[in-house]
Design a protein around this motif. Structure first.
Motif, PDB file in Angstrom:
ATOM      1  N   MET A  71      22.430  49.353  75.053  1.00  0.00           N
ATOM      2  CA  MET A  71      23.564  49.884  75.999  1.00  0.00           C
ATOM      3  C   MET A  71      24.600  50.580  75.003  1.00  0.00           C
ATOM      4  SD  MET A  71      24.836  46.326  77.233  1.00  0.00           S
ATOM      5  CE  MET A  71      25.577  44.918  76.244  1.00  0.00           C
ATOM      6  N   GLY A  72      25.413  51.280  75.717  1.00  0.00           N
ATOM      7  CA  GLY A  72      26.467  51.915  75.396  1.00  0.00           C
ATOM      8  C   GLY A  72      26.033  52.926  74.207  1.00  0.00           C
ATOM      9  N   PRO A  73      26.686  52.704  72.922  1.00  0.00           N
ATOM     10  CA  PRO A  73      26.819  53.862  71.865  1.00  0.00           C
ATOM     11  C   PRO A  73      25.204  53.988  71.686  1.00  0.00           C
ATOM     12  CG  PRO A  73      28.135  51.831  71.275  1.00  0.00           C
ATOM     13  CD  PRO A  73      27.597  51.342  72.658  1.00  0.00           C
ATOM     14  N   GLY A  74      24.380  53.198  71.585  1.00  0.00           N
ATOM     15  CA  GLY A  74      23.054  53.164  71.263  1.00  0.00           C
ATOM     16  C   GLY A  74      22.361  54.199  72.109  1.00  0.00           C
ATOM     17  N   VAL A  75      22.788  54.317  73.677  1.00  0.00           N
ATOM     18  CA  VAL A  75      22.342  55.033  74.447  1.00  0.00           C
ATOM     19  C   VAL A  75      22.966  56.442  74.099  1.00  0.00           C
ATOM     20  CG1 VAL A  75      21.848  55.725  76.992  1.00  0.00           C
ATOM     21  CG2 VAL A  75      21.760  53.460  76.404  1.00  0.00           C
ATOM     22  N   ALA A  76      23.947  56.563  74.018  1.00  0.00           N
ATOM     23  CA  ALA A  76      24.845  57.915  73.403  1.00  0.00           C
ATOM     24  C   ALA A  76      24.049  58.451  72.403  1.00  0.00           C
ATOM     25  CB  ALA A  76      26.095  57.232  73.363  1.00  0.00           C
ATOM     26  N   ASN A  77      23.846  57.696  71.455  1.00  0.00           N
ATOM     27  CA  ASN A  77      23.123  58.235  70.280  1.00  0.00           C
ATOM     28  C   ASN A  77      21.821  58.950  70.589  1.00  0.00           C
ATOM     29  OD1 ASN A  77      25.126  57.495  68.226  1.00  0.00           O
ATOM     30  ND2 ASN A  77      24.050  55.694  67.797  1.00  0.00           N
ATOM     31  N   LEU A  78      21.283  58.569  71.717  1.00  0.00           N
ATOM     32  CA  LEU A  78      19.859  59.047  72.088  1.00  0.00           C
ATOM     33  C   LEU A  78      20.165  60.785  72.807  1.00  0.00           C
ATOM     34  CD1 LEU A  78      18.302  56.317  74.029  1.00  0.00           C
ATOM     35  CD2 LEU A  78      17.478  57.071  71.874  1.00  0.00           C
ATOM     36  N   LEU A  79      21.357  61.005  73.112  1.00  0.00           N
ATOM     37  CA  LEU A  79      21.856  61.899  73.752  1.00  0.00           C
ATOM     38  C   LEU A  79      21.432  63.303  73.154  1.00  0.00           C
ATOM     39  CD1 LEU A  79      22.713  62.785  76.861  1.00  0.00           C
ATOM     40  CD2 LEU A  79      25.110  62.943  75.691  1.00  0.00           C
ATOM     41  N   PRO A  80      21.727  63.545  72.175  1.00  0.00           N
ATOM     42  CA  PRO A  80      21.849  65.023  71.231  1.00  0.00           C
ATOM     43  C   PRO A  80      20.318  64.811  70.979  1.00  0.00           C
ATOM     44  CG  PRO A  80      22.739  63.057  69.745  1.00  0.00           C
ATOM     45  CD  PRO A  80      22.863  62.600  71.186  1.00  0.00           C
ATOM     46  N   ALA A  81      19.523  63.827  70.833  1.00  0.00           N
ATOM     47  CA  ALA A  81      17.951  64.107  70.412  1.00  0.00           C
ATOM     48  C   ALA A  81      17.461  64.524  71.765  1.00  0.00           C
ATOM     49  CB  ALA A  81      17.404  62.865  70.179  1.00  0.00           C
ATOM     50  N   ALA A  82      17.764  64.021  73.025  1.00  0.00           N
ATOM     51  CA  ALA A  82      17.159  64.410  74.180  1.00  0.00           C
ATOM     52  C   ALA A  82      17.611  65.681  74.513  1.00  0.00           C
ATOM     53  CB  ALA A  82      17.858  63.416  75.305  1.00  0.00           C
ATOM     54  N   VAL A  83      18.449  66.216  74.012  1.00  0.00           N
ATOM     55  CA  VAL A  83      18.713  67.952  74.217  1.00  0.00           C
ATOM     56  C   VAL A  83      17.926  68.774  73.371  1.00  0.00           C
ATOM     57  CG1 VAL A  83      20.406  69.751  73.684  1.00  0.00           C
ATOM     58  CG2 VAL A  83      21.364  67.558  74.413  1.00  0.00           C
ATOM     59  N   ALA A  84      17.580  68.207  72.202  1.00  0.00           N
ATOM     60  CA  ALA A  84      16.537  68.754  71.192  1.00  0.00           C
ATOM     61  C   ALA A  84      15.267  68.920  71.835  1.00  0.00           C
ATOM     62  CB  ALA A  84      16.340  68.279  69.904  1.00  0.00           C
ATOM     63  N   ALA A  85      14.905  67.590  72.523  1.00  0.00           N
ATOM     64  CA  ALA A  85      13.385  67.456  73.112  1.00  0.00           C
ATOM     65  C   ALA A  85      13.303  68.686  74.403  1.00  0.00           C
ATOM     66  CB  ALA A  85      13.120  66.097  73.473  1.00  0.00           C
ATOM     67  N   SER A  86      14.396  68.511  74.990  1.00  0.00           N
ATOM     68  CA  SER A  86      14.579  69.430  76.155  1.00  0.00           C
ATOM     69  C   SER A  86      14.246  70.856  75.883  1.00  0.00           C
ATOM     70  CB  SER A  86      15.850  69.205  77.167  1.00  0.00           C
ATOM     71  OG  SER A  86      15.885  70.270  78.172  1.00  0.00           O
TER      72      SER A  86
END
Length: 564
Positions: A71-86
């Motif tokens: 929760m919190g920063p850990g999920v935020a750290n996933l965000l740029p990689a989600a962009v790459a996967a998209s």
């Protein structure tokens, strides 16, 4: 059972083999049940690398995997990689924990480990949902898998309260995937017949293959189709390696031979590609020659994607493996295009001239490094790529002999190569070698994932083009400013850092030492790093390979639409 156990059951029946998650308290029940169920549990040093590793796993298996963030920063750290996967069209199930919904929806300031993340993922992912009760997890994950693998694949995001995964619920019997989402569908017979007829009428057909051929594990089918067509075969940047460079029909897209083949074609059969910008959208540069007489057929999994970057004459929608089999069955054998020997000879001469033109200023040129590396890296090695100019040196001088070259060529997210290589090695096991070819700038983003590889006893070999700089930026700074500003690095002994983590490390400074060092790295059976000190002046004293092609990717479409 707990919601964590239910998540694992739903993942396992979909063929998920790995859960990428740090050992955080908000995933502890998922990890416990994943371990008990025999899934790989892999804890990266940075949450973004959970997604990147899942992307690498998918690239060589065609099966989506799962990544979790705290929760919190850990999920935020996933965000740029989600962009790459998209942007790379890779399906990943991304799970994020959050504070209890009573806290999450409260109007407060200064909350600990709390930020509204689901709206951000909703803008990026194909589907995003907040699970508010354990009873909702089945619906959320079934919809997640439906969206992730349908049409153009992509990531999905599922968020849950941090302690919800340990809560028990009386779940019904599992519904098998075949009952909640459609399986692979072939193309309509009429589309196959129309494609066969158009190909039969073409005098000079050309096949253009993209990364979806690899993701769907269709390399051998692509070669069979190519040999029936008899014409030249080109790949996009992301499709590199789906046909061996030595094949008599294979031409390098960026070569003069490849450009001639495009210009002289009267039909393009596009397989698993959206005609990306680095393939000139299938309508600029060489494609512009005689384009009004050229017909286009697109084999794609997503009807919504067809015609986006250029008009096509026929769409053949369906699962790529099935449509390739259908088309192969429908086509008669054609003889080889009579111009192919001439084009292959021209390409060979181009390559020889490029090799002869490699400068020798005393320091090892990165182009020379790639030539030496190709002789030492086993042909069956899966190659993962990362870096800026390193990619171009590789593309020009590292021959594509195998079937798997993993590179996010659409978004080109710097630094994702190392965690992707970890995912690839986990997917393939220790038997098939994996090598990451990277620049030192890209390596620095997630260097500690080497510890992840060591911890999991992965025989991954990392080859580093160490020019102590961000090469493309150095060239731009020197041309525009006359000196560099924060584009050069100090000298770092990455090989010693690798040894300190428990792996095998070597430093190389001369061409004669590259091959022996690489062979020792593969023979070590350990996570290994070969640091090759290359000429720091190479990036700006002469144009990198395919510099003109790279400029055309960036500028040609804008100039075509709006003028110079």
């Amino acid at each position: 059972m707990s919601m964590g156990q239910r998540i694992v059951e739903l993942l396992k029946q979909e063929g998920v083999r790995a859960v990428f998650s740090q050992g955080d308290i908000t995933t502890r029940d998922v990890l416990m049940h994943a371990e008990r169920a025999g899934l790989l549990t892999v804890g990266p040093r940075h949450e973004a690398c959970a997604v990147f590793a899942a992307m690498g796993f998918y690239a060589v298996t065609g099966r989506p995997q799962a990544a979790f963030g705290a929760m919190g920063p850990g999920v935020a750290n996933l965000l740029p990689a989600a962009v790459a996967a998209s942007r790379e069209h890779i399906p990943v199930l991304i799970f994020g924990a959050r504070r209890h919904q009573g806290a999450a929806h409260a109007i407060r300031r200064g909350q600990w480990l709390s930020a509204p993340m689901e709206p951000l993922f909703a803008q990026i992912c194909k589907f995003a949902v907040v699970v508010r009760h354990p009873a909702e997890i089945d619906d959320a994950m079934q919809e997640g898998f439906r969206r992730a693998v349908s049409g153009t694949p992509g990531p999905v995001y599922i968020e849950y309260d941090s302690m919800m995964h340990i809560q028990a619920w009386d779940y019904p019997a599992l519904v098998p995937p075949s009952r909640y989402r459609a399986g692979p569908q072939g193309a309509p017979d009429a589309a196959i017949r129309a494609a066969a007829q158009m190909i039969g009428q073409a005098a000079s057909p050309l096949l253009l293959a993209g990364e979806a051929v690899q993701h769907h594990r269709c390399q051998s089918l692509l070669v069979r189709l190519a040999e029936k067509l008899g014409g030249p075969v080109l790949t996009t940047f992301a499709g590199s390696g789906v046909i061996a460079a030595s094949h008599p029909q294979a031409l390098l897209f960026q070569s003069e031979a490849g450009q001639q083949a495009i210009a002289r074609s009267d039909l393009v059969l596009a397989v698993g590609t959206c005609f990306p910008e680095n393939a000139n959208y299938g309508r600029l540069q060489a494609f512009a020659a005689h384009d009004e007489q050229r017909r286009f057929i697109a084999l794609d999994t997503d009807l919504a994607a067809v015609g986006s970057n250029r008009p096509v004459d026929l769409a053949v929608p369906g699962d790529l493996e099935l449509t390739l089999r259908q088309l192969i069955e429908a086509l008669p054998e054609r003889g080889l295009d009579s111009r192919l020997p001439e084009w292959k000879s021209l390409q060979a001469r181009e390559h020889e001239a490029a090799v002869a033109a490699i400068p020798d200023r005393g320091a090892l040129h990165p182009s020379r490094m790639m030539l030496e590396a190709r002789q030492a890296i086993p042909d069956d090695t899966t190659i993962v790529l990362d870096g800026g100019l390193t990619i171009f040196y590789q593309h020009a001088f590292f021959e594509k002999r195998g079937a798997d070259f993993i590179y996010g060529a659409h978004y080109s997210h710097l630094g994702c190569g190392l965690p992707q290589a970890v995912g690839v090695q986990l997917a393939q096991g220790r038997e098939r070698p994996v090598c990451l070819i990277t620049g030192d700038g890209a390596l620095g983003f997630h260097f500690m994932e080497l510890e992840t590889a060591v911890r999991h006893h992965l025989p991954l070999v990392v080859l580093v083009n160490d020019d102590r700089a961000l090469g493309a930026e150095v060239a731009a700074h020197m041309n525009h400013i006359g000196h560099t500003i924060e584009a050069r690095f100090s000298e770092v002994r990455y090989d010693q850092m690798m040894i300190a983590m428990g792996g095998h490390g070597e430093l190389v400074e001369h061409a004669r030492d590259v091959q022996p060092a690489i062979r020792r790295a593969f023979a070590s059976g350990k996570t290994a790093l070969v640091q090759v000190r290359t000429d720091p002046q190479a990036s700006h004293l002469e144009p990198h390979p395919f510099a003109a092609a790279r400029a055309s990717w960036i500028n040609a479409d804008v100039e075509d639409r709006y003028g110079r």
